[in-house]
Design a protein around this motif. Structure first.
Motif, PDB file in Angstrom:
ATOM      1  N   THR A  58       0.835  -1.207   0.000  1.00  0.00           N
ATOM      2  CA  THR A  58       0.000   0.000   0.000  1.00  0.00           C
ATOM      3  C   THR A  58       0.866   1.251   0.000  1.00  0.00           C
ATOM      4  OG1 THR A  58      -1.716  -1.176   1.234  1.00  0.00           O
ATOM      5  CG2 THR A  58      -1.803   1.235   1.243  1.00  0.00           C
ATOM      6  N   ILE A  59       1.932   1.209   0.799  1.00  0.00           N
ATOM      7  CA  ILE A  59       2.852   2.356   0.881  1.00  0.00           C
ATOM      8  C   ILE A  59       3.572   2.544  -0.443  1.00  0.00           C
ATOM      9  CG2 ILE A  59       4.902   3.247   2.050  1.00  0.00           C
ATOM     10  CD1 ILE A  59       3.957   1.703   4.533  1.00  0.00           C
ATOM     11  N   CYS A  60       4.085   1.452  -0.993  1.00  0.00           N
ATOM     12  CA  CYS A  60       4.830   1.529  -2.261  1.00  0.00           C
ATOM     13  C   CYS A  60       3.937   2.026  -3.394  1.00  0.00           C
ATOM     14  CB  CYS A  60       5.425   0.171  -2.603  1.00  0.00           C
ATOM     15  SG  CYS A  60       6.692  -0.379  -1.428  1.00  0.00           S
ATOM     16  N   THR A  61       2.681   1.566  -3.404  1.00  0.00           N
ATOM     17  CA  THR A  61       1.748   2.001  -4.455  1.00  0.00           C
ATOM     18  C   THR A  61       1.485   3.499  -4.365  1.00  0.00           C
ATOM     19  OG1 THR A  61       0.669  -0.173  -4.486  1.00  0.00           O
ATOM     20  CG2 THR A  61      -0.565   1.694  -5.399  1.00  0.00           C
ATOM     21  N   ALA A  62       1.305   3.986  -3.132  1.00  0.00           N
ATOM     22  CA  ALA A  62       1.068   5.423  -2.941  1.00  0.00           C
ATOM     23  C   ALA A  62       2.278   6.235  -3.394  1.00  0.00           C
ATOM     24  CB  ALA A  62       0.755   5.703  -1.471  1.00  0.00           C
ATOM     25  N   LEU A  63       3.470   5.757  -3.057  1.00  0.00           N
ATOM     26  CA  LEU A  63       4.681   6.483  -3.447  1.00  0.00           C
ATOM     27  C   LEU A  63       4.905   6.401  -4.959  1.00  0.00           C
ATOM     28  CD1 LEU A  63       7.013   5.387  -0.516  1.00  0.00           C
ATOM     29  CD2 LEU A  63       5.990   7.645  -0.877  1.00  0.00           C
ATOM     30  N   ASP A  64       4.579   5.264  -5.558  1.00  0.00           N
ATOM     31  CA  ASP A  64       4.677   5.141  -7.024  1.00  0.00           C
ATOM     32  C   ASP A  64       3.771   6.167  -7.700  1.00  0.00           C
ATOM     33  OD1 ASP A  64       6.563   3.112  -7.125  1.00  0.00           O
ATOM     34  OD2 ASP A  64       5.064   1.509  -7.104  1.00  0.00           O
ATOM     35  N   HIS A  65       2.580   6.361  -7.140  1.00  0.00           N
ATOM     36  CA  HIS A  65       1.619   7.315  -7.727  1.00  0.00           C
ATOM     37  C   HIS A  65       2.187   8.740  -7.668  1.00  0.00           C
ATOM     38  CE1 HIS A  65      -2.208   9.131  -8.800  1.00  0.00           C
ATOM     39  NE2 HIS A  65      -2.084   9.939  -7.751  1.00  0.00           N
ATOM     40  N   VAL A  66       2.756   9.108  -6.512  1.00  0.00           N
ATOM     41  CA  VAL A  66       3.334  10.450  -6.371  1.00  0.00           C
ATOM     42  C   VAL A  66       4.548  10.609  -7.276  1.00  0.00           C
ATOM     43  CG1 VAL A  66       4.404  12.067  -4.760  1.00  0.00           C
ATOM     44  CG2 VAL A  66       2.496  10.652  -4.010  1.00  0.00           C
ATOM     45  N   HIS A  67       5.359   9.554  -7.344  1.00  0.00           N
ATOM     46  CA  HIS A  67       6.556   9.597  -8.199  1.00  0.00           C
ATOM     47  C   HIS A  67       6.180   9.764  -9.663  1.00  0.00           C
ATOM     48  CE1 HIS A  67      10.606   7.672  -9.486  1.00  0.00           C
ATOM     49  NE2 HIS A  67      10.733   8.974  -9.325  1.00  0.00           N
ATOM     50  N   GLY A  68       5.069   9.159 -10.055  1.00  0.00           N
ATOM     51  CA  GLY A  68       4.597   9.317 -11.427  1.00  0.00           C
ATOM     52  C   GLY A  68       4.190  10.747 -11.721  1.00  0.00           C
ATOM     53  N   LYS A  69       3.639  11.420 -10.700  1.00  0.00           N
ATOM     54  CA  LYS A  69       3.228  12.817 -10.870  1.00  0.00           C
ATOM     55  C   LYS A  69       4.416  13.762 -10.815  1.00  0.00           C
ATOM     56  CE  LYS A  69      -0.113  16.172  -9.072  1.00  0.00           C
ATOM     57  NZ  LYS A  69      -1.163  16.420  -8.037  1.00  0.00           N
ATOM     58  N   TYR A  70       5.402  13.421  -9.954  1.00  0.00           N
ATOM     59  CA  TYR A  70       6.610  14.253  -9.800  1.00  0.00           C
ATOM     60  C   TYR A  70       7.842  13.374 -10.037  1.00  0.00           C
ATOM     61  CZ  TYR A  70       3.280  17.288  -7.382  1.00  0.00           C
ATOM     62  OH  TYR A  70       2.197  18.062  -7.057  1.00  0.00           O
ATOM     63  N   PRO A  71       8.268  13.215 -11.276  1.00  0.00           N
ATOM     64  CA  PRO A  71       9.431  12.353 -11.564  1.00  0.00           C
ATOM     65  C   PRO A  71      10.712  12.808 -10.878  1.00  0.00           C
ATOM     66  CG  PRO A  71       8.199  12.864 -13.570  1.00  0.00           C
ATOM     67  CD  PRO A  71       7.664  13.762 -12.498  1.00  0.00           C
ATOM     68  N   ASP A  72      10.785  14.103 -10.506  1.00  0.00           N
ATOM     69  CA  ASP A  72      11.972  14.624  -9.829  1.00  0.00           C
ATOM     70  C   ASP A  72      11.812  14.584  -8.309  1.00  0.00           C
ATOM     71  OD1 ASP A  72      10.023  16.550  -9.573  1.00  0.00           O
ATOM     72  OD2 ASP A  72      11.376  18.247  -9.909  1.00  0.00           O
ATOM     73  N   MET A  73      10.923  13.754  -7.828  1.00  0.00           N
ATOM     74  CA  MET A  73      10.589  13.672  -6.406  1.00  0.00           C
ATOM     75  C   MET A  73      11.813  13.407  -5.537  1.00  0.00           C
ATOM     76  SD  MET A  73       8.070  10.811  -4.723  1.00  0.00           S
ATOM     77  CE  MET A  73       8.045  10.436  -2.974  1.00  0.00           C
ATOM     78  N   VAL A  74      11.892  14.136  -4.405  1.00  0.00           N
ATOM     79  CA  VAL A  74      12.882  13.891  -3.356  1.00  0.00           C
ATOM     80  C   VAL A  74      12.097  13.540  -2.088  1.00  0.00           C
ATOM     81  CG1 VAL A  74      14.728  14.862  -1.938  1.00  0.00           C
ATOM     82  CG2 VAL A  74      14.580  15.456  -4.365  1.00  0.00           C
ATOM     83  N   LEU A  75      12.347  12.370  -1.531  1.00  0.00           N
ATOM     84  CA  LEU A  75      11.595  11.906  -0.368  1.00  0.00           C
ATOM     85  C   LEU A  75      12.161  12.524   0.913  1.00  0.00           C
ATOM     86  CD1 LEU A  75       9.381   9.830   0.581  1.00  0.00           C
ATOM     87  CD2 LEU A  75      11.295   8.286   1.070  1.00  0.00           C
ATOM     88  N   VAL A  76      11.262  13.069   1.750  1.00  0.00           N
ATOM     89  CA  VAL A  76      11.638  13.637   3.047  1.00  0.00           C
ATOM     90  C   VAL A  76      10.976  12.796   4.137  1.00  0.00           C
ATOM     91  CG1 VAL A  76      11.626  15.683   4.510  1.00  0.00           C
ATOM     92  CG2 VAL A  76      11.730  15.934   2.024  1.00  0.00           C
ATOM     93  N   HIS A  77      11.752  12.349   5.117  1.00  0.00           N
ATOM     94  CA  HIS A  77      11.164  11.539   6.190  1.00  0.00           C
ATOM     95  C   HIS A  77      12.026  11.647   7.442  1.00  0.00           C
ATOM     96  CE1 HIS A  77      14.167   8.279   5.745  1.00  0.00           C
ATOM     97  NE2 HIS A  77      14.124   8.583   4.457  1.00  0.00           N
ATOM     98  N   GLY A  78      11.553  11.051   8.516  1.00  0.00           N
ATOM     99  CA  GLY A  78      12.232  11.163   9.796  1.00  0.00           C
ATOM    100  C   GLY A  78      13.170  10.032  10.124  1.00  0.00           C
ATOM    101  N   GLY A  79      13.332   9.077   9.205  1.00  0.00           N
ATOM    102  CA  GLY A  79      14.249   7.963   9.456  1.00  0.00           C
ATOM    103  C   GLY A  79      13.741   7.007  10.515  1.00  0.00           C
ATOM    104  N   GLY A  80      12.426   6.995  10.750  1.00  0.00           N
ATOM    105  CA  GLY A  80      11.858   6.147  11.792  1.00  0.00           C
ATOM    106  C   GLY A  80      11.403   4.792  11.267  1.00  0.00           C
ATOM    107  N   PRO A  81      10.753   4.012  12.150  1.00  0.00           N
ATOM    108  CA  PRO A  81      10.280   2.679  11.752  1.00  0.00           C
ATOM    109  C   PRO A  81       8.965   2.773  10.984  1.00  0.00           C
ATOM    110  CG  PRO A  81       9.738   3.097  14.046  1.00  0.00           C
ATOM    111  CD  PRO A  81      10.519   4.302  13.569  1.00  0.00           C
ATOM    112  N   GLY A  82       8.358   1.614  10.769  1.00  0.00           N
ATOM    113  CA  GLY A  82       7.059   1.573  10.117  1.00  0.00           C
ATOM    114  C   GLY A  82       7.082   2.072   8.688  1.00  0.00           C
ATOM    115  N   ALA A  83       6.121   2.948   8.364  1.00  0.00           N
ATOM    116  CA  ALA A  83       5.975   3.434   6.993  1.00  0.00           C
ATOM    117  C   ALA A  83       7.210   4.190   6.530  1.00  0.00           C
ATOM    118  CB  ALA A  83       4.743   4.329   6.886  1.00  0.00           C
ATOM    119  N   GLU A  84       7.875   4.907   7.440  1.00  0.00           N
ATOM    120  CA  GLU A  84       9.055   5.683   7.041  1.00  0.00           C
ATOM    121  C   GLU A  84      10.200   4.770   6.604  1.00  0.00           C
ATOM    122  OE1 GLU A  84      10.007   8.463  10.135  1.00  0.00           O
ATOM    123  OE2 GLU A  84       7.943   9.187  10.254  1.00  0.00           O
ATOM    124  N   LYS A  85      10.379   3.666   7.286  1.00  0.00           N
ATOM    125  CA  LYS A  85      11.432   2.724   6.911  1.00  0.00           C
ATOM    126  C   LYS A  85      11.140   2.085   5.561  1.00  0.00           C
ATOM    127  CE  LYS A  85      14.091  -1.170   8.757  1.00  0.00           C
ATOM    128  NZ  LYS A  85      14.257  -2.087   9.931  1.00  0.00           N
TER     129      LYS A  85
END
Length: 305
Positions: free
Chosen positions: A207-234
């Protein structure tokens, strides 16, 4: 090799001269150095041999030492990384002296020679730094193959000037500083910043990968920002590594802020002004980030898992 009879038959000076002729001599500190920086092919091949022997002979599968392999390999890569950092700082320390000498140029031979000497010293240190960076990247690739994980330093950033990394991880503090520093501007990952939050355990990563694939498709130059934590961020971080998407990591500074560190981290993340925030189920810290993003007018997209 010299035998006792040989050393008695010739003078100490002759022995030194013969050694210099055969093996070359190291210049005094600060003197010009005409030696080659390194033999790249031999050094990289030797590194692979060392790591292969370490895995196969020192910590092979089926032994207790195999349980320590990941930690030891991480430390090996980190040793090369810290050498790269040390040489980087040594070059930076020469910058003020270079500026002073450039301003002091008056056409005299002495000042010109001193400037050339410092420039050569800075260039040599930079070349050494690049050599260690290539060794580090080769060792990091070995770490990835052996453990299935991407090597990251525990603090700071992991970028490469001498090789094209599939994805670089930039510490948020480095990112903010670099925005104001022309010297490092070229090393910033360019693109659309998209933040992700969510720390609860995840059973279905798709589910997480699909959501990120969708955003990446909209923004091919996407840079991911996260907190380096467990769960969805990992999971999001591993998705970025597999897709070659650069990352900006905002880790809490526990030493400075104590229990307030996660909330201060949220403030730091929002200073990056991401295009949007994707929120997966998480803790109160994640909800704090969502609330603050909403107040700033940053679009928030909640996804249930």
């Amino acid at each position: 090799m010299y035998t006792l009879e040989h050393t008695q038959a010739v003078s100490p000076t002759a022995v030194i001269c013969e050694n210099l002729e055969q093996f070359g001599g190291a210049p005094a500190k600060g003197d010009p150095d005409s030696r080659a920086i390194w033999d790249r092919d031999e050094a990289l091949a030797g590194l692979v041999t060392i790591l292969d022997n370490f895995v196969d002979e020192i910590a092979p599968d089926g032994t207790q030492l195999a349980d320590e392999r990941e930690s030891l390999l991480w430390g090996f890569v980190n040793t090369l990384h810290m050498q790269t950092v040390r040489l980087d700082r040594a070059v930076d320390r020469l910058a003020p002296e270079l500026k002073n000498l450039q301003r002091a140029q008056d056409g005299t031979e002495i000042n010109a020679w001193e400037l050339e000497r410092i420039i050569e010293r800075a260039r040599n240190l930079g070349d050494r730094r690049d050599a260690f960076e290539q060794l580090r990247d080769a060792a990091a690739e070995h770490y990835r193959r052996d453990t299935g994980k991407t090597w990251r330093p525990r603090h700071g950033s992991h970028t490469s000037r001498t090789a094209q990394l599939t994805s670089a991880a930039i510490d948020a503090r480095d990112f903010l500083r670099a925005r104001e520093n022309e010297k490092t501007q070229a090393h910033l990952p360019e693109g659309t910043l998209v933040a992700v939050t969510g720390s609860k355990p995840v059973e279905n990563a798709q589910t997480i990968c699909t959501a990120l694939d969708h955003v990446h498709g909209k923004y091919p130059d996407m840079v991911l920002v996260h907190g380096g934590g467990p769960g969805a961020e990992k999971i999001a971080a591993r998705w970025a590594e597999s897709k070659g998407v650069h990352q900006v990591v905002c880790r809490p500074d526990w030493n400075t802020h104590g229990r307030a560190a996660p909330f201060r981290r949220n403030d730091q993340l929002l200073k990056l002004l991401p295009k949007g925030l994707i929120s997966f189920p998480g803790s109160g810290v994640s909800e704090n980030l969502v609330d603050k993003a909403t107040q700033l007018g940053i679009p928030v997209h909640r996804i249930a898992i």
